[in-house]
Design an enzyme around this catalytic site. Structure first.
Site, PDB file in Angstrom:
ATOM      1  N   ASP A   1       0.819  -1.225   0.000  1.00 48.28           N
ATOM      2  CA  ASP A   1       0.000   0.000   0.000  1.00 48.28           C
ATOM      3  C   ASP A   1       0.845   1.262   0.000  1.00 48.28           C
ATOM      4  OD1 ASP A   1      -2.505  -1.043  -0.081  1.00 48.28           O
ATOM      5  OD2 ASP A   1      -2.747  -1.121   2.090  1.00 48.28           O
TER       6      ASP A   1
ATOM      7  N   LYS B   1      -2.880   4.099  -3.362  1.00 49.30           N
ATOM      8  CA  LYS B   1      -3.318   5.361  -3.965  1.00 49.30           C
ATOM      9  C   LYS B   1      -2.133   6.309  -3.887  1.00 49.30           C
ATOM     10  CE  LYS B   1      -7.364   6.945  -2.539  1.00 49.30           C
ATOM     11  NZ  LYS B   1      -8.350   7.692  -1.759  1.00 49.30           N
TER      12      LYS B   1
ATOM     13  N   MET C   1      -6.940   9.574   9.612  1.00 51.39           N
ATOM     14  CA  MET C   1      -7.548  10.186   8.415  1.00 51.39           C
ATOM     15  C   MET C   1      -8.458  11.360   8.775  1.00 51.39           C
ATOM     16  SD  MET C   1      -8.495   6.640   6.441  1.00 51.39           S
ATOM     17  CE  MET C   1      -8.928   5.716   7.902  1.00 51.39           C
TER      18      MET C   1
HETATM   19  C1  LIG Z   1      -6.163   3.784   5.683  1.00 53.72           C
HETATM   20  S1  LIG Z   1      -5.562   4.227   7.274  1.00 53.72           S
HETATM   21  C2  LIG Z   1      -4.584   2.822   7.605  1.00 53.72           C
HETATM   22  C3  LIG Z   1      -4.274   2.624   9.056  1.00 53.72           C
HETATM   23  C4  LIG Z   1      -3.342   1.476   9.311  1.00 53.72           C
HETATM   24  N1  LIG Z   1      -3.962   0.219   8.987  1.00 53.72           N
HETATM   25  C5  LIG Z   1      -2.849   1.452  10.745  1.00 53.72           C
HETATM   26  O1  LIG Z   1      -3.158   0.534  11.488  1.00 53.72           O
HETATM   27  O2  LIG Z   1      -2.088   2.362  11.095  1.00 53.72           O
HETATM   28  C6  LIG Z   1      -4.385   5.471   6.864  1.00 53.72           C
HETATM   29  C7  LIG Z   1      -4.236   6.512   7.970  1.00 53.72           C
HETATM   30  O3  LIG Z   1      -3.404   6.010   9.013  1.00 53.72           O
HETATM   31  C8  LIG Z   1      -2.697   7.076   9.587  1.00 53.72           C
HETATM   32  N2  LIG Z   1      -1.251   6.826   9.447  1.00 53.72           N
HETATM   33  C9  LIG Z   1      -0.649   5.796   8.849  1.00 53.72           C
HETATM   34  N3  LIG Z   1       0.687   5.850   8.989  1.00 53.72           N
HETATM   35  C10 LIG Z   1       0.933   6.953   9.722  1.00 53.72           C
HETATM   36  C11 LIG Z   1       2.105   7.553  10.238  1.00 53.72           C
HETATM   37  N4  LIG Z   1       3.317   7.021  10.049  1.00 53.72           N
HETATM   38  N5  LIG Z   1       1.988   8.690  10.961  1.00 53.72           N
HETATM   39  C12 LIG Z   1       0.777   9.245  11.193  1.00 53.72           C
HETATM   40  N6  LIG Z   1      -0.369   8.715  10.738  1.00 53.72           N
HETATM   41  C13 LIG Z   1      -0.296   7.586  10.023  1.00 53.72           C
HETATM   42  C14 LIG Z   1      -3.117   8.351   8.879  1.00 53.72           C
HETATM   43  O4  LIG Z   1      -4.194   8.910   9.593  1.00 53.72           O
HETATM   44  C15 LIG Z   1      -3.560   7.786   7.547  1.00 53.72           C
HETATM   45  O5  LIG Z   1      -4.446   8.664   6.892  1.00 53.72           O
END
Ligand SMILES: C[S@@+](CC[C@H](N)C(=O)[O-])C[C@H]1O[C@@H](n2cnc3c(N)ncnc32)[C@H](O)[C@@H]1O
Length: 265
Positions: free
Chosen positions: A49, A71, A185
């Site tokens: 992803d 995406k 998000m």
């Molecule tokens: C589709 S969700 C996926 C979440 C993922 N499965 C998890 O457990 O972290 C994507 C969101 O996770 C958050 N996110 C993912 N990686 C991040 C990071 N390194 N720092 C801050 N937010 C993060 C953001 O809010 C982003 O828009």
């Protein structure tokens, strides 16, 4: 990494025809689980992803085919149905498939939909948990998700609604629980979310932290308040991916942070 002791239990192996949904954690490869690391070194096909850190892709077995299915830059993402079909086709072709997903595969990551499709197609699968970015972001910013004095629950919430039913006012309902909320998000809907939290009874000076790109070189933490959050995000130029944390636990950051070691990246 030091060598594992000989008493360490053997890792399960990915067999040809299997799909493993592997959590990549928040970014920094040192936050991968041992099983995730093992899976990346044994897979021969990896579908990943957008939020999977490039440093993690460097760990993948050199002979493996590594394909991006996320995406990027506002371009249309692959349809979930197409990703599910690819996973099934690759497994049927006898590959050892890793589906690499940011954070934990089952936290706001559509992992359940992929597993449902695999089950229906009779494909054996395994889910390898990862450190979810919401909890990692809080810990790395020096914000404890729980303390005995402040909260008896922590809410993980999405700021991006799959069903746009604003009439439910469920963000205000989250605020009414009185428990801190860790939002994924949430940047795009931050004005609506902060307004809903005030409607839900939180005072405008409730502490808020925004953690951008936790555990990566682009990590930044902005501390603000409920009524200052939208401006603070704009002013600091915060970009997704980011986590928004709302509640008293944020105020503990300054006291707990004083002796914390800087992260080595
Ligand atoms: C589709 S969700 C996926 C979440 C993922 N499965 C998890 O457990 O972290 C994507 C969101 O996770 C958050 N996110 C993912 N990686 C991040 C990071 N390194 N720092 C801050 N937010 C993060 C953001 O809010 C982003 O828009």
């Amino acid at each position: 990494m030091s060598t594992l002791p000989s008493s360490f239990p053997p890792f399960p192996e990915i067999s040809p025809g299997e799909v493993w949904l592997v959590g990549a954690g928040p970014g920094d490869p040192s936050h991968l689980t041992l099983l995730a690391l093992h899976a990346l070194q044994r897979a021969n096909y990896v579908l990943y992803d957008a939020l999977v850190d490039a440093r993690i892709l460097d760990i993948v077995n050199r002979g493996a085919i590594v394909r991006f299915v996320g995406k990027r830059g506002g371009k249309p993402s692959q349809r979930q149905q197409d990703i599910n079909s690819s996973l099934i086709a690759l497994a049927r072709a006898g590959h050892r498939v890793v589906r690499l997903k940011g954070g934990d595969p089952f936290v706001f990551g559509r992992g359940a939909e992929e597993v449902a499709a695999l089950s229906e197609a009779g494909i054996p699968y395994r889910v390898v948990p990862g450190i979810t970015s919401g909890l990692a972001a809080a810990s790395l910013a020096g914000i404890p998700a729980t303390t005995r004095d402040t909260n008896h629950a922590i809410i993980l919430a999405t700021g991006h609604l799959a069903v746009d039913d604003w009439s439910l006012d469920h963000w205000a309902a989250l605020a009414r629980t009185g428990q801190p909320v860790i939002f994924y998000m949430a940047i795009a809907n931050l004005p609506e979310i902060t307004a809903a939290f005030e409607r839900g009874g939180l005072s405008s000076d409730t502490p808020v932290a925004i953690v951008q790109s936790a555990s990566t070189p682009a990590e930044r933490v902005v501390e603000t308040t409920l009524n200052g959050a939208v401006e603070a995000v704009k002013g600091a130029g915060i970009e997704p991916p980011a986590i928004v944390i709302i509640g008293k636990i944020v105020a503990l950051r300054s006291s707990l942070r004083s002796l914390a070691l800087a992260d080595v990246r």
